[in-house]
Design a protein around this motif. Sequence first.
Motif, PDB file in Angstrom:
ATOM      1  N   UNK A  57       0.862  -1.191   0.000  1.00  0.00           N
ATOM      2  CA  UNK A  57       0.000   0.000   0.000  1.00  0.00           C
ATOM      3  C   UNK A  57       0.893   1.234   0.000  1.00  0.00           C
ATOM      4  N   UNK A  58       0.544   2.196  -0.862  1.00  0.00           N
ATOM      5  CA  UNK A  58       1.346   3.411  -0.935  1.00  0.00           C
ATOM      6  C   UNK A  58       0.423   4.616  -1.066  1.00  0.00           C
ATOM      7  N   UNK A  59       0.626   5.616  -0.230  1.00  0.00           N
ATOM      8  CA  UNK A  59      -0.107   6.871  -0.378  1.00  0.00           C
ATOM      9  C   UNK A  59       0.889   7.905  -0.874  1.00  0.00           C
ATOM     10  N   UNK A  60       0.515   8.626  -1.913  1.00  0.00           N
ATOM     11  CA  UNK A  60       1.395   9.655  -2.461  1.00  0.00           C
ATOM     12  C   UNK A  60       0.684  10.999  -2.444  1.00  0.00           C
ATOM     13  N   UNK A  61       1.091  11.853  -1.523  1.00  0.00           N
ATOM     14  CA  UNK A  61       0.555  13.220  -1.468  1.00  0.00           C
ATOM     15  C   UNK A  61      -0.959  13.295  -1.394  1.00  0.00           C
ATOM     16  N   UNK A  62      -1.547  12.470  -0.532  1.00  0.00           N
ATOM     17  CA  UNK A  62      -3.018  12.401  -0.477  1.00  0.00           C
ATOM     18  C   UNK A  62      -3.604  13.552   0.356  1.00  0.00           C
ATOM     19  N   UNK A  63      -4.546  14.254  -0.247  1.00  0.00           N
ATOM     20  CA  UNK A  63      -5.227  15.355   0.436  1.00  0.00           C
ATOM     21  C   UNK A  63      -6.726  15.081   0.490  1.00  0.00           C
ATOM     22  N   UNK A  64      -7.288  15.258   1.704  1.00  0.00           N
ATOM     23  CA  UNK A  64      -8.732  15.100   1.915  1.00  0.00           C
ATOM     24  C   UNK A  64      -9.224  16.315   2.693  1.00  0.00           C
ATOM     25  N   UNK A  65     -10.326  16.866   2.266  1.00  0.00           N
ATOM     26  CA  UNK A  65     -10.900  18.029   2.959  1.00  0.00           C
ATOM     27  C   UNK A  65     -12.312  17.740   3.425  1.00  0.00           C
ATOM     28  N   UNK A  66     -12.665  18.341   4.555  1.00  0.00           N
ATOM     29  CA  UNK A  66     -14.073  18.422   4.951  1.00  0.00           C
ATOM     30  C   UNK A  66     -14.419  19.900   4.865  1.00  0.00           C
ATOM     31  N   UNK A  67     -15.017  20.333   3.800  1.00  0.00           N
ATOM     32  CA  UNK A  67     -15.269  21.769   3.632  1.00  0.00           C
ATOM     33  C   UNK A  67     -13.954  22.521   3.680  1.00  0.00           C
ATOM     34  N   UNK A  68     -13.858  23.459   4.617  1.00  0.00           N
ATOM     35  CA  UNK A  68     -12.635  24.266   4.699  1.00  0.00           C
ATOM     36  C   UNK A  68     -11.532  23.551   5.481  1.00  0.00           C
ATOM     37  N   UNK A  69     -11.878  22.493   6.203  1.00  0.00           N
ATOM     38  CA  UNK A  69     -10.871  21.779   7.009  1.00  0.00           C
ATOM     39  C   UNK A  69     -10.063  20.832   6.134  1.00  0.00           C
ATOM     40  N   UNK A  70      -8.733  20.957   6.207  1.00  0.00           N
ATOM     41  CA  UNK A  70      -7.885  20.003   5.487  1.00  0.00           C
ATOM     42  C   UNK A  70      -7.548  18.889   6.477  1.00  0.00           C
TER      43      UNK A  70
END
Length: 234
Positions: free
Chosen positions: A2-15
């Motif tokens: 398993x590899x994550x590369x620069x993963x971004x998740x937001x909840x509205x304005x919250x990163x």
Amino acid sequence: MLKLEGVTVRYGATIAMNEVSMQVKDGEFVTLIGSNGAGKSTTLRAISGLEPVVSGRIIFDGDEIQNGSTQSIIAKGIAHCPEGRRVFPHLTVHENLQMGAYQRFDRQGIRKDTEKMLNMFPRLRERLKQPAGTLSGGEQQMLAIARAMMSRPRLIMFDEPSLGLAPNFVEQVFRLISEIQEAGTTVLLVEQNAYAALELCDRSYLLSSGRVVLDGSAEEMRANPEIRKIYLGG
Ligand code: ATP
């Protein structure tokens, strides 16, 4: 694996995840540690396809799985044991176990694995016909783990499995997770108790405000002065 590369998740304005990169190798036991709100649960949810990934890639066995359906991700061999147990309270223990295998059609294999889980968790055998909602917290946690194992995962992810359990159950749950890894399943564990996590795992990532701020082997992490001061109580 398993590899994550620069993963971004937001909840509205919250990163919640800010360009998170990490990896879990075949057979490893990796933990995610960090305080409340650091983004640990979100990381597992993003891997499971439960939260949309804004940017970055999640690769499992060479395939990109970010934003895939949860069903397809389970079918690839990833199981997720969520925070707060979440067993089906009105279904019996046995029915809950069968639900874990809902994507499988090898009846004999399912029967064999049910037996294997009941040997691993003898308390569940005693309560096989009881509605899951009548079990104690620790027993429900065991059921949640056993149910996740019923999909025959290659990677199993646990979100704070020790939360709210009595100390003797906590020890038992951690022992079971170690046994699962020793039997060949790769483990990714989210744990607020950094002391316990770093006793158990091979490697660990420290998350803070949605970023990976430190990673290393369990020994390196235990020896790190910042980890000692903030997370291990000096
Ligand atoms: P905890 O141990 O409290 O679960 P965590 O490290 O798992 O913490 P996350 O639950 O991933 O952290 O949360 C990361 C950030 O995203 C936090 O700021 C949290 O408040 C926010 N967050 C989490 N879930 C949601 C949601 N459904 N809607 C909005 N914000 C959320």
